[in-house]
Enzyme design. Structure first.
Site, PDB file in Angstrom:
ATOM      1  N   GLY A  14     -22.840 -12.494  24.219  1.00 38.00           N
ATOM      2  CA  GLY A  14     -21.508 -12.307  24.810  1.00 38.00           C
ATOM      3  C   GLY A  14     -20.967 -10.934  24.450  1.00 38.00           C
ATOM      4  NE  ARG A  75     -24.139 -16.260  26.342  1.00 41.05           N
ATOM      5  CZ  ARG A  75     -23.314 -15.908  25.370  1.00 41.05           C
ATOM      6  NH1 ARG A  75     -23.797 -15.548  24.210  1.00 41.05           N
ATOM      7  NH2 ARG A  75     -22.008 -15.919  25.554  1.00 41.05           N
ATOM      8  CG  ASP A 106     -25.720 -17.430  15.586  1.00 43.95           C
ATOM      9  OD1 ASP A 106     -26.015 -17.427  14.396  1.00 43.95           O
ATOM     10  OD2 ASP A 106     -26.072 -18.307  16.402  1.00 43.95           O
ATOM     11  CB  THR A 129     -19.943 -12.045  18.061  1.00 47.67           C
ATOM     12  OG1 THR A 129     -19.360 -13.316  18.429  1.00 47.67           O
ATOM     13  CG2 THR A 129     -20.044 -12.012  16.544  1.00 47.67           C
ATOM     14  CG  ASP A 131     -17.916 -16.568  19.031  1.00 46.24           C
ATOM     15  OD1 ASP A 131     -16.905 -16.540  19.744  1.00 46.24           O
ATOM     16  OD2 ASP A 131     -19.061 -16.846  19.472  1.00 46.24           O
ATOM     17  CG  ASP A 133     -20.569 -16.849  15.230  1.00 47.57           C
ATOM     18  OD1 ASP A 133     -20.617 -15.613  15.378  1.00 47.57           O
ATOM     19  OD2 ASP A 133     -21.087 -17.643  16.038  1.00 47.57           O
ATOM     20  NE  ARG A 175     -22.034 -19.370  21.196  1.00 48.00           N
ATOM     21  CZ  ARG A 175     -22.519 -19.351  22.429  1.00 48.00           C
ATOM     22  NH1 ARG A 175     -23.006 -20.429  22.974  1.00 48.00           N
ATOM     23  NH2 ARG A 175     -22.538 -18.231  23.135  1.00 48.00           N
TER      24      ARG A 175
END
Ligand code: F6P
Length: 326
Positions: A14, A75, A106, A129, A131, A133, A175
């Site tokens: 993303g 992706r 990730d 990202t 996120d 994460d 996510r």
């Protein structure tokens, strides 16, 4: 000085605001050191397709302030196959690429771990990202912009929620990570924040709404992370409405607006520092590490340790949710 003469740079997964600033920093730093840079379009898919082109310092002019990524992103499912990886490696060899800068999240680093089990080529990653994460960095490129976009949207929702005495449920991205929800929810003074990292007891959530109603709280905003174990905004809205038929409830899913827009100053600086550090690291012979910033210092974390299994939300911040909503 480095022995590396040619590097490839790509963005993958993303997109996130600040990726362009990172590409710019990589291209400019490499050019400064006399290293040729090749852009790989659409991440791993571009490696497979051989969509690789030479970049000059001027190719990254006027992009530091732009969202998205000039290298495009994807992706790639094909990259996870043996044939896909072989094609990608062959193309890197064909273009004489001696080092890689991988900008992504990730999935990008999981892909990298699989690839580098089979093939050897120096590679440094940058955490790109919304996120947040990834372990090995306090912030990821794009997170600050995404959270500020969410905060801006939730503040606006609060105005209309208050005007109509409505309960609002706002779903944010991330996510299966709750960072965007936790940060935007706290920053907007949300009454409750539902996170994938904590088990959501729906009856407790409903009881808290009940208590707030009795106390006649003027605004009621719930922020839910898209990956929450109970469900997203729609599921939550149905459940709350069932218990409180008299309440006027609306929900909003913020969606991809969180991924776009001009990066904040914090994201531009982070991306610039990390892009610069990535080229430095490649020159110094580092490989299969992600460059991050912890407590203001550049740190390098092996790809397999950077992936999200090793990340956890701050307990202090989770504890604050209830306290600050009394
Ligand atoms: O990883 C970034 C992210 O925006 C997540 O927050 C979200 O779940 C996902 O990507 C959406 O992916 P896509 O743009 O492919 O729908």
């Amino acid at each position: 000085m480095s022995t590396i003469r040619k590097i490839g740079v790509m963005t993958s997964g993303g997109d996130s605001p600040g990726m362009n600033a990172a590409i710019r920093a990589v291209v400019r730093t490499a050019t400064y050191h006399g290293i040729e840079v090749h852009g790989i379009r659409r991440g791993y898919q571009g490696m497979i397709d051989g969509d690789i082109y030479k970049m000059e310092a001027k190719d990254v002019s006027n992009i530091i302030q732009r969202g998205g990524t000039i290298l495009k992103t994807a992706r790639s499912k094909e990259f996870m196959t043996d044939e896909g990886m072989q094609k990608a490696y062959d193309n890197l060899q064909k273009h004489g690429i001696e080092g890689l800068v991988l900008i992504g999240g990730d999935g990008t680093f999981k892909g990298a771990v699989a690839f580098f089990k089979k093939y050897t080529i120096p590679a440094v990653g940058l955490p790109g990202t919304i996120d947040k994460d990834l372990a090995g960095t306090d912030f990821t490129i794009g997170f600050d912009t995404a959270v500020n976009t969410a905060v801006d949207a939730i503040d606006k929702i609060r105005d209309t929620a208050e005007a109509h005495d409505r309960l609002f449920i706002v779903e944010v991205m991330g996510r299966d990570a709750g960072y965007i929800a936790l940060h935007s929810g706290l920053a907007c003074g949300a009454e409750d924040i539902l996170l994938p990292e904590t088990v959501t007891n729906i009856n407790d959530v409903l009881d808290r709404i009940d208590m707030d109603e009795r106390r006649k709280k003027t605004v009621h905003i719930l922020v839910v992370a898209e990956g929450d174990d109970f469900g997203g905004a729609k599921e939550l809205q149905a459940k709350v409405q069932e218990r409180f038929p008299m309440l006027d409830i609306r929900s909003a899913i913020l969606g991809h607006i969180q991924r776009g827009g001009s990066p904040t100053c914090a994201d531009r600086i982070l991306a610039s520092r990390l892009g610069y550090a990535a080229v430095d690291a490649l020159c110094a012979g580092q490989t299969q590490v992600m460059a991050g910033i912890i407590n203001g210092e550049i740190v390098y974390t092996p790809f397999e340790k950077a992936i999200k299994e090793n990340v956890c939300l701050s307990k202090d911040m989770i504890d604050m949710i209830r306290v600050l909503a009394v």
